[in-house]
Scaffold this active site. Structure first.
Site, PDB file in Angstrom:
ATOM      1  N   SER A 117       0.189  -0.778  -6.229  1.00  0.00           N
ATOM      2  CA  SER A 117       0.078  -2.031  -6.981  1.00  0.00           C
ATOM      3  C   SER A 117       0.392  -1.790  -8.455  1.00  0.00           C
ATOM      4  O   SER A 117       0.207  -0.687  -8.964  1.00  0.00           O
ATOM      5  CB  SER A 117      -1.334  -2.590  -6.824  1.00  0.00           C
ATOM      6  OG  SER A 117      -1.494  -3.766  -7.568  1.00  0.00           O
ATOM      7  N   LYS A 132     -15.250  -7.733  -6.800  1.00  0.00           N
ATOM      8  CA  LYS A 132     -14.428  -8.706  -7.524  1.00  0.00           C
ATOM      9  C   LYS A 132     -13.883  -9.767  -6.572  1.00  0.00           C
ATOM     10  O   LYS A 132     -13.891 -10.968  -6.881  1.00  0.00           O
ATOM     11  CB  LYS A 132     -13.256  -7.997  -8.213  1.00  0.00           C
ATOM     12  CG  LYS A 132     -13.541  -7.534  -9.629  1.00  0.00           C
ATOM     13  CD  LYS A 132     -12.267  -7.115 -10.310  1.00  0.00           C
ATOM     14  CE  LYS A 132     -12.512  -6.826 -11.787  1.00  0.00           C
ATOM     15  NZ  LYS A 132     -11.268  -6.492 -12.500  1.00  0.00           N
ATOM     16  N   ASP A 133     -13.390  -9.328  -5.416  1.00  0.00           N
ATOM     17  CA  ASP A 133     -12.854 -10.272  -4.435  1.00  0.00           C
ATOM     18  C   ASP A 133     -13.939 -11.207  -3.919  1.00  0.00           C
ATOM     19  O   ASP A 133     -13.706 -12.411  -3.744  1.00  0.00           O
ATOM     20  CB  ASP A 133     -12.215  -9.522  -3.256  1.00  0.00           C
ATOM     21  CG  ASP A 133     -10.874  -8.913  -3.621  1.00  0.00           C
ATOM     22  OD1 ASP A 133     -10.302  -9.342  -4.639  1.00  0.00           O
ATOM     23  OD2 ASP A 133     -10.402  -8.019  -2.889  1.00  0.00           O
ATOM     24  N   GLU A 144       4.882 -33.571  -0.003  1.00  0.00           N
ATOM     25  CA  GLU A 144       3.616 -33.119  -0.575  1.00  0.00           C
ATOM     26  C   GLU A 144       3.848 -32.538  -1.969  1.00  0.00           C
ATOM     27  O   GLU A 144       4.957 -32.119  -2.306  1.00  0.00           O
ATOM     28  CB  GLU A 144       2.984 -32.061   0.329  1.00  0.00           C
ATOM     29  CG  GLU A 144       2.350 -32.617   1.596  1.00  0.00           C
ATOM     30  CD  GLU A 144       1.017 -33.295   1.310  1.00  0.00           C
ATOM     31  OE1 GLU A 144      -0.046 -32.650   1.427  1.00  0.00           O
ATOM     32  OE2 GLU A 144       1.046 -34.486   0.968  1.00  0.00           O
ATOM     33  N   HIS A 147       0.817  -1.206   0.000  1.00  0.00           N
ATOM     34  CA  HIS A 147       0.000   0.000   0.000  1.00  0.00           C
ATOM     35  C   HIS A 147       0.852   1.259   0.000  1.00  0.00           C
ATOM     36  O   HIS A 147       0.378   2.314  -0.405  1.00  0.00           O
ATOM     37  CB  HIS A 147      -0.940  -0.015   1.204  1.00  0.00           C
ATOM     38  CG  HIS A 147      -2.030  -1.036   1.084  1.00  0.00           C
ATOM     39  ND1 HIS A 147      -3.173  -1.021   1.850  1.00  0.00           N
ATOM     40  CD2 HIS A 147      -2.159  -2.103   0.255  1.00  0.00           C
ATOM     41  CE1 HIS A 147      -3.944  -2.043   1.521  1.00  0.00           C
ATOM     42  NE2 HIS A 147      -3.342  -2.706   0.551  1.00  0.00           N
TER      43      HIS A 147
END
Length: 377
Positions: free
Chosen positions: A206, A228-229, A272, A202
């Site tokens: 971005s 959107k999230d 894994e 922040h």
């Protein structure tokens, strides 16, 4: 009282600026959803892990039975455990896509954001490995034995460090206790690192698909990107619940349903799936110390990207490197497949060839970006 109200108002204002009134590039796509999906996955892992600790016993004589107790006797215990197991897989899927997007769109130019992300990845791998040991099945025991024993390749101090990790001369109750303690405590450190990662993000802003300056065209995070999230959360939770309810063990090794036995070695020891690409690189190098160095470098090499200087901020403007990038993604997937197979021909040869390309990609990426920029001058 006035000072307290002023303090509370300032804190609420900071949270508002951090989440609601955050200026974000208007053209970011759904590939930027994976940051928030990682936050949701972390929350799921944290909560389900906390509930699992209520019933888990970190003792070699009862650890395996305590897991069975969680599955059979605890109300919704099966759901909590399967949520935790599959949540880890989703977490790493999102992490790898998040990193891949960062490489494609030159997120490494924001150096502090990129470095903090690498530290988070290292701790995530460490925590997930320790969690894999806790069920105390065959693959848990032998995976811990093989992977921790790699540290013995360090000259002079290697064996001493291994004995310290084990708490003795073999993987035992002390090892299980230590791994459980670290697996419980380290997520708090990861959450702190995630907070720092978000603060750096922040602060520096971005990036975006076009690679234009971040401050060129911004809109509020709320409500545009919150919607959107939320859409991303919806599809993720549908798929997540579907796997938990119908295919919960699709990525779990059957050997881990057998209690750990130091006298019986599994035919094929493997970690894994999200470690398999590094594991394949480790096995591709005949020298033990060289393999361990390559194992760690497969993650630390991500920091090399920060020396890359370019005129643009997206591989969209570098068509040849764009193709090489997709070949790199394919090579990582193939390395995962090779890591799940025996060390025999042709897997051994393919692993060496792909490992060479894996490390050479970083040089190709940086060199060709610089060369392309010179051609444009």
């Amino acid at each position: 009282m006035y000072n307290y109200k002023l303090f509370r108002k300032s804190k609420l204002s900071q949270i508002n600026n951090f989440v609601v009134d955050l200026g974000s590039p208007s053209n970011i796509s759904y590939f930027w959803n994976f940051g928030s999906l990682l936050g949701l996955s972390m929350l799921i892992q944290f909560v389900t892990g906390l509930f699992l600790t209520f019933h888990y016993a970190a003792n070699v004589s009862v650890a395996f039975d305590s897991v069975i107790h969680i599955m059979r006797d605890v109300n919704s215990g099966w759901f909590i455990r399967y949520s935790h197991i599959n949540g880890a897989s989703f977490f790493f899927i999102f992490v790898y896509i998040h990193i891949g997007r960062g490489i494609f769109y030159f997120s490494f130019k924001k150096s502090m954001v990129w470095l903090s992300g690498i530290f988070i990845l290292l701790f995530l791998m460490m925590v997930a490995f320790m969690g894999y040991i806790l069920p105390w099945g065959q693959m848990s025991f032998w995976g811990a034995t093989v992977i921790t024993n790699l540290i013995s390749s360090i000259p002079s101090l290697g064996e001493t460090i291994v004995y310290w990790i084990w708490g003795g001369f073999s993987v035992s109750n002390s090892t299980l206790n230590r791994f459980f303690s670290f697996h419980f405590v380290f997520p708090f450190l990861i959450m702190f690192l995630i907070l720092m990662h978000l603060i750096f993000l922040h602060t520096h802003g971005s990036n975006n698909p076009l690679g234009v300056v971040g401050s060129y065209d911004k809109i509020w995070f709320y409500p545009y990107f919150v919607v959107k999230d939320c859409l991303g959360f919806f599809f993720f939770l549908i798929l997540y619940l579907f796997l938990i309810c119908f295919f919960p063990l699709i990525l779990v090794d059957s050997e881990n349903f057998i209690m750990a036995n130091s006298l019986v070695t599994p035919l094929h020891i493997q970690p894994e799936w999200y470690y398999l690409f590094s594991y394949a690189i480790l096995r591709s190098i005949p020298n033990k110390l060289g393999g361990v160095v390559a194992l760690f470098m497969s993650i630390l090499m991500l920091s090399v990207f920060m020396i890359c200087k370019s005129k643009f901020n997206s591989l969209t403007y570098y068509p040849i490197i764009d193709l090489v990038y997709y070949l790199f993604v394919v090579s990582v997937i193939l390395l995962m497949w090779i890591g799940a197979n025996q060390v025999e021909y042709p897997f051994y040869f393919l692993g060496q060839a792909l490992s060479l390309f894996f490390f050479f990609f970083f040089y190709i990426y940086i060199y060709m970006v610089s060369f392309w920029d010179l051609l444009l001058d």
